[in-house]
Motif scaffolding. Sequence first.
Motif, PDB file in Angstrom:
ATOM      1  N   UNK A 188       7.207 -62.261 -20.885  1.00  0.00           N
ATOM      2  CA  UNK A 188       8.311 -62.815 -21.685  1.00  0.00           C
ATOM      3  C   UNK A 188       9.492 -63.118 -20.802  1.00  0.00           C
ATOM      4  N   UNK A 189      10.365 -63.972 -21.318  1.00  0.00           N
ATOM      5  CA  UNK A 189      11.575 -64.223 -20.537  1.00  0.00           C
ATOM      6  C   UNK A 189      12.329 -62.896 -20.434  1.00  0.00           C
ATOM      7  N   UNK A 190      12.903 -62.660 -19.303  1.00  0.00           N
ATOM      8  CA  UNK A 190      13.589 -61.389 -19.091  1.00  0.00           C
ATOM      9  C   UNK A 190      12.685 -60.316 -18.532  1.00  0.00           C
ATOM     10  N   UNK A 191      11.376 -60.577 -18.530  1.00  0.00           N
ATOM     11  CA  UNK A 191      10.482 -59.538 -18.007  1.00  0.00           C
ATOM     12  C   UNK A 191      10.107 -59.792 -16.550  1.00  0.00           C
ATOM     13  N   UNK A 215      13.600 -73.373  -7.979  1.00  0.00           N
ATOM     14  CA  UNK A 215      14.457 -72.382  -8.628  1.00  0.00           C
ATOM     15  C   UNK A 215      15.044 -72.927  -9.925  1.00  0.00           C
ATOM     16  N   UNK A 216      15.384 -74.212  -9.922  1.00  0.00           N
ATOM     17  CA  UNK A 216      16.038 -74.775 -11.113  1.00  0.00           C
ATOM     18  C   UNK A 216      15.095 -74.827 -12.314  1.00  0.00           C
ATOM     19  N   UNK A 217      13.771 -74.697 -12.078  1.00  0.00           N
ATOM     20  CA  UNK A 217      12.841 -74.726 -13.217  1.00  0.00           C
ATOM     21  C   UNK A 217      12.717 -73.347 -13.878  1.00  0.00           C
ATOM     22  N   UNK A 218      13.286 -72.317 -13.255  1.00  0.00           N
ATOM     23  CA  UNK A 218      13.091 -70.962 -13.796  1.00  0.00           C
ATOM     24  C   UNK A 218      14.181 -70.614 -14.807  1.00  0.00           C
ATOM     25  N   UNK A 219      13.844 -69.795 -15.812  1.00  0.00           N
ATOM     26  CA  UNK A 219      14.858 -69.408 -16.795  1.00  0.00           C
ATOM     27  C   UNK A 219      16.053 -68.753 -16.111  1.00  0.00           C
ATOM     28  N   UNK A 220      17.224 -69.050 -16.626  1.00  0.00           N
ATOM     29  CA  UNK A 220      18.450 -68.494 -16.038  1.00  0.00           C
ATOM     30  C   UNK A 220      18.361 -66.958 -15.978  1.00  0.00           C
ATOM     31  N   UNK A 221      18.865 -66.403 -14.914  1.00  0.00           N
ATOM     32  CA  UNK A 221      18.879 -64.944 -14.809  1.00  0.00           C
ATOM     33  C   UNK A 221      17.621 -64.379 -14.173  1.00  0.00           C
ATOM     34  N   UNK A 222      16.600 -65.221 -13.931  1.00  0.00           N
ATOM     35  CA  UNK A 222      15.365 -64.703 -13.321  1.00  0.00           C
ATOM     36  C   UNK A 222      15.605 -64.323 -11.869  1.00  0.00           C
ATOM     37  N   UNK A 223      16.372 -65.179 -11.170  1.00  0.00           N
ATOM     38  CA  UNK A 223      16.545 -64.973  -9.733  1.00  0.00           C
ATOM     39  C   UNK A 223      17.870 -64.274  -9.459  1.00  0.00           C
ATOM     40  N   UNK A 224      17.824 -63.180  -8.748  1.00  0.00           N
ATOM     41  CA  UNK A 224      19.050 -62.485  -8.353  1.00  0.00           C
ATOM     42  C   UNK A 224      19.185 -62.602  -6.837  1.00  0.00           C
ATOM     43  N   UNK A 225      20.232 -63.338  -6.403  1.00  0.00           N
ATOM     44  CA  UNK A 225      20.476 -63.500  -4.970  1.00  0.00           C
ATOM     45  C   UNK A 225      21.324 -62.340  -4.461  1.00  0.00           C
ATOM     46  N   UNK A 226      21.460 -62.212  -3.142  1.00  0.00           N
ATOM     47  CA  UNK A 226      22.200 -61.093  -2.538  1.00  0.00           C
ATOM     48  C   UNK A 226      21.707 -59.753  -3.085  1.00  0.00           C
ATOM     49  N   UNK A 227      20.425 -59.655  -3.288  1.00  0.00           N
ATOM     50  CA  UNK A 227      19.842 -58.446  -3.885  1.00  0.00           C
ATOM     51  C   UNK A 227      18.743 -57.946  -2.951  1.00  0.00           C
ATOM     52  N   UNK A 228      19.162 -57.269  -1.896  1.00  0.00           N
ATOM     53  CA  UNK A 228      18.186 -56.794  -0.914  1.00  0.00           C
ATOM     54  C   UNK A 228      17.512 -55.532  -1.430  1.00  0.00           C
ATOM     55  N   UNK A 229      16.201 -55.502  -1.341  1.00  0.00           N
ATOM     56  CA  UNK A 229      15.452 -54.320  -1.760  1.00  0.00           C
ATOM     57  C   UNK A 229      15.411 -53.318  -0.606  1.00  0.00           C
TER      58      UNK A 229
END
Length: 488
Positions: free
Chosen positions: A27-30, A209-223
Amino acid sequence: ARGVRQVVVVGAGLAGLGAVQRLRGTDSGSVRLLEAASHPGGRVRTRPFGLAEMGAHWIHGPSPGNPVFCLATRYGLLGPEAAREENQRAEAGGHPSLPSITYGSSGRALSPQAVREAHDLFDTLLASARDFRGAEKPPAPSVGQYVRTEITRRVPLAILATCLKLECCISGTHSMDLVALEPFGEYISLPGLDCTFPGGYSRLPERMLSTLPEGTVLLNKAVRTIQWQGSFREEGDNARDYPVRVECEDGDTFLADHVIVTVPLGFLKERHQDFFQPPLPERKAEAIRRLGFGTNNKIFLEFEQPFWEPQQQLIEVVWENESPLEKPSTDLKANWFKKLIGFVVLQPPEHGHVLCGFIAGKESEYMETLSDAEVLSTMTHVLQSAPTGNPLLPTPRSMLRSQWHSTPYTRGSYSYVAVGSSGDDIDILAQPLPEDPKDPRPLQLLFAGEATHRTFYSTTHGALLSGWREAERLNQLLEPSRGSEGQK
Ligand code: 6YU
């Protein structure tokens, strides 16, 4: 019911973006795509410096079998040349061939016939190096040693030394002596004349990236770490536990059922021991250690006016006293720039008069430690002596270079099959965990990225296909009944 599966993808290069585009049954958000850098694309990175490609430069083998070519065509990102069918059918043997001129280090242009003969000989040797697939006793352990034993003194050795250095750039290695001979033929070159992106390679990951639902990609997020084989709960939600917990450098955490790891092999080599908790099984750790991951960098020089002829697209430099049969100098400080193979002229000139130098190996890593001013002055010196023999050549107006070895989340350029490893190591790297297929919590960790593709490693299409492969693996688990229909 176990509720909606949570999927985390680490790394927004082509493998990670491709994987998220392909995932179904979530689902979106998952789905969350976590990227350490402030931009998507990873080793695809265009900078506004005559459209300098800091990483991937060409689509290797742009033809209908190449998914990067198909996606870029669908997004309308390629020029008319690339669309021509003759171009797509042409067999270039995996090397971009450009109209070129070759200068000796003393400044004289070398005879085109001598250069052609040496290149033809080298190409023949290299093509025969691909024939040892499956050989029980290959004549040498590495590509470099094989080529050297085949070379005779009849050919201009200095030109062959440059050919070997060019091959180091293509394989992303310090020396062809590190590249294993037996598996060399496993890499597959697709047909098609290599092409570039007129608006820059970065357009591709940006469009993806622009095809993905908003909020899917988090930048500056190093694991920072990935804990797996655990039992983790969200605060205040006891109904559901997750086997994986992803912790970021900024303290944020994400619980997941499945994590697709697309970080580069260079990062894994440096960090796998503390990145995964518990650590990876020994077989996988061994594969990470054995496979090769070297450095190939680019140095861009911008000039007020071109000093080259408009038809020249490659300016090759040959160090006239060198021979591939002699041990290379280890004095990096004095000789690092001699690993440079020459310059590609960036097209079109409307974006500026820019040369792109290629340099691989330890010399390239040494170059990363120098200041901009030092690199610029050495490059100016090289150009004033070799390609022009003109000590009055104006210095370049500006300089930009890649530093892939020092980039903390990459640590090099791309993978190769090193002496002591084999294509099996690539497959081991690609295997999901836990290893036991009957594990009640399967596919906790999945592995994608160029280094996990056995025949297209080191390329953008290998990266994209690896992301699709792992998304499809998850799709089969989450929605087995749908099979692979409905794919885009
Ligand atoms: C191609 C080409 N090309 C030149 C140079 C380079 C490469 N390639 P990514 O690294 O993209 O993504 C991972 C992300 O993960 C990244 O964004 C990280 O920031 C992030 N990350 C890491 N750790 C993290 C953490 N802890 N937390 C969160 N995020 C994290 N390919 O097709 N054409 O012309 C070139 C070239 C200088 C550096 C290239 C080329 C390689 C591609 O760029 C590369 O494979 C893919 O972009 C990788 O995508 P990915 O998603 O896997 O990783 C026989 C034989 C011969 C073998 N070789 C022949 C082929 C020649 C290859 N040629 C290359 C040549 C050039 C010039």
